[in-house]
Design a protein around this motif. Structure first.
Motif, mmCIF file in Angstrom:
data_model
loop_
_atom_site.group_PDB
_atom_site.id
_atom_site.type_symbol
_atom_site.label_atom_id
_atom_site.label_comp_id
_atom_site.label_asym_id
_atom_site.label_seq_id
_atom_site.Cartn_x
_atom_site.Cartn_y
_atom_site.Cartn_z
ATOM 1 N N LEU A 124 0.835 -1.194 0.000
ATOM 2 C CA LEU A 124 0.000 0.000 0.000
ATOM 3 C C LEU A 124 0.878 1.256 0.000
ATOM 4 N N ARG A 125 0.512 2.234 -0.821
ATOM 5 C CA ARG A 125 1.259 3.481 -0.943
ATOM 6 C C ARG A 125 0.419 4.650 -0.434
ATOM 7 N N ARG A 126 1.122 5.706 0.005
ATOM 8 C CA ARG A 126 0.437 6.912 0.463
ATOM 9 C C ARG A 126 0.125 7.835 -0.714
ATOM 10 N N LEU A 127 -0.782 8.755 -0.484
ATOM 11 C CA LEU A 127 -1.091 9.770 -1.483
ATOM 12 C C LEU A 127 -0.281 11.044 -1.253
ATOM 13 N N TRP A 128 0.602 11.044 -0.275
ATOM 14 C CA TRP A 128 1.359 12.245 0.099
ATOM 15 C C TRP A 128 2.773 11.827 0.515
ATOM 16 N N ASN B 226 9.816 7.389 -1.452
ATOM 17 C CA ASN B 226 10.788 6.437 -0.907
ATOM 18 C C ASN B 226 10.639 6.229 0.593
ATOM 19 N N GLU B 227 9.695 6.944 1.201
ATOM 20 C CA GLU B 227 9.433 6.773 2.631
ATOM 21 C C GLU B 227 8.087 6.103 2.895
ATOM 22 N N ASP B 228 7.426 5.620 1.819
ATOM 23 C CA ASP B 228 6.095 5.029 1.962
ATOM 24 C C ASP B 228 6.092 3.774 2.814
ATOM 25 N N LEU B 229 7.069 2.923 2.592
ATOM 26 C CA LEU B 229 7.041 1.580 3.169
ATOM 27 C C LEU B 229 8.003 1.459 4.341
ATOM 28 N N LYS B 230 7.461 1.471 5.539
ATOM 29 C CA LYS B 230 8.288 1.257 6.717
ATOM 30 C C LYS B 230 8.656 -0.219 6.853
#
Length: 325
Positions: free
Chosen positions: A51-55, A59-63
């Motif tokens: 799952l990806r963010r809209l903001w 490169n920081e989406d996936l912890k």
């Protein structure tokens, strides 16, 4: 190029800059089919269910990236049971629910559901969903893929320990052992209490012409299979588009790993209970005075015969061409 509130999202470049650029002529035959005219550095041939963010920074989406994928084909009536089952899977597992009754948003009553993937099409089976949504290039990010029914009891099952044992024993295709008192069809899938894993068994007299072949070895059932991503790449290609119940597929899984009698097995120390809830059967249609589940069962049997015939015809055709060649 996209815009938001009338503002360009591509820096200070104008539409004319993009339209007037002359790109170099490219043809790379080693690229995936259809992408030969792209520079290899921009080609992304595989994907995932992360799952990806809209903001924020992409490169920081996936912890954390889940290592494994577990899918259940479900109806809303089984929500409380599935809620308990999902809790047996750690954050290393991405949860994907295939919905056969069209009800998806109601699952948000469970916190984990908000991070799950939901795919909905009415009155379809898990193999229908798997063929259309689990293409090997889509699930290649996951080391193992669980394709499970919704009526499995997991009181004695731990997913992380299961993965440890699968890796330890080199299983490319596997399933948990089944409690012998409920829903058991084959001796091979019956749990043994004296070992971690077993890869063969003895069946009724005359059932196994070769001890290395199904149903005495190289065999798991289609209710709760687990595939390595390499094995799944082969199995996906063998799933027939119109044979949606998958009957007969379990006898052919051995074609996708070698040697099958060593790489297909049952994990005994992490076991499940088949609750035999005919939930999907009730999604059938009553015809000619027969209950919905009866029509579904008859279709299953027809599929078994059709799959075996297709496989035999394919073998015959291939061997015929080989001999002529």
């Amino acid at each position: 190029m996209s815009s938001l509130d009338g503002k360009l999202l591509s820096g200070d470049k104008s539409p004319e800059d993009f339209g007037s650029r002359k790109f170099p002529e490219i043809y790379v035959p080693t690229n995936p089919r259809g992408a030969e005219v792209l520079p290899p550095g921009i080609v992304v041939a595989k994907t995932d269910f992360y799952l990806r963010r809209l903001w924020g920074e992409p490169n920081e989406d996936l912890k954390k990236k889940p290592k494994y994928l577990v899918t259940f084909t479900v109806g809303f009536d089984q929500r409380n049971h599935i809620n308990g089952v999902v809790k047996k899977f750690s954050e290393d597992f991405q949860i994907l629910l295939f919905h056969y009754d069209g009800r998806t948003t109601e699952w948000d009553q469970f916190e984990w559901s908000k991070n799950a993937i939901h795919i909905s099409t009415r009155k379809q089976t898990k193999w229908w969903f798997a063929k259309r949504f689990l293409h090997p290039d889509v699930v290649s990010a996951y080391e193992y893929i669980f394709i499970w029914d919704e009526d499995l009891g997991v009181e004695h099952f731990n997913a992380d320990k299961y993965i440890e044992l699968v890796k330890k024993h080199g299983l490319e295709i596997s399933q948990p052992g089944l409690e012998p008192n409920n829903g058991l069809t084959w001796e091979m899938t019956k749990r043994r209490g004296d070992r971690e894993v077993h890869k063969d068994t003895k069946e009724k007299p005359g059932w196994c012409k070769d001890p290395h072949l199904p149903p005495c070895a190289a065999f798991v059932e289609i209710m709760a299979p687990v595939f390595s991503r390499e094995a799944w790449r082969c199995v996906w290609h063998m799933i027939q588009n119109d044979l949606v119940h998958g009957w007969g597929l379990d006898f052919a899984l051995r074609r996708c790993v070698e040697p099958a009698h060593e790489k297909i097995g049952v994990v005994d120390s992490q076991w499940i209970i088949h609750k035999v809830i005919p939930s999907l059967g009730s999604q059938g249609k009553s015809e000619n005075g027969k209950a919905p589940w009866q029509g579904v069962r008859e279709r299953c049997k027809k599929e078994w015969t059709m799959f075996q015939n297709r496989l035999a015809d394919a073998d015959k055709e291939y061997l015929g061409r080989t001999v002529k060649g």
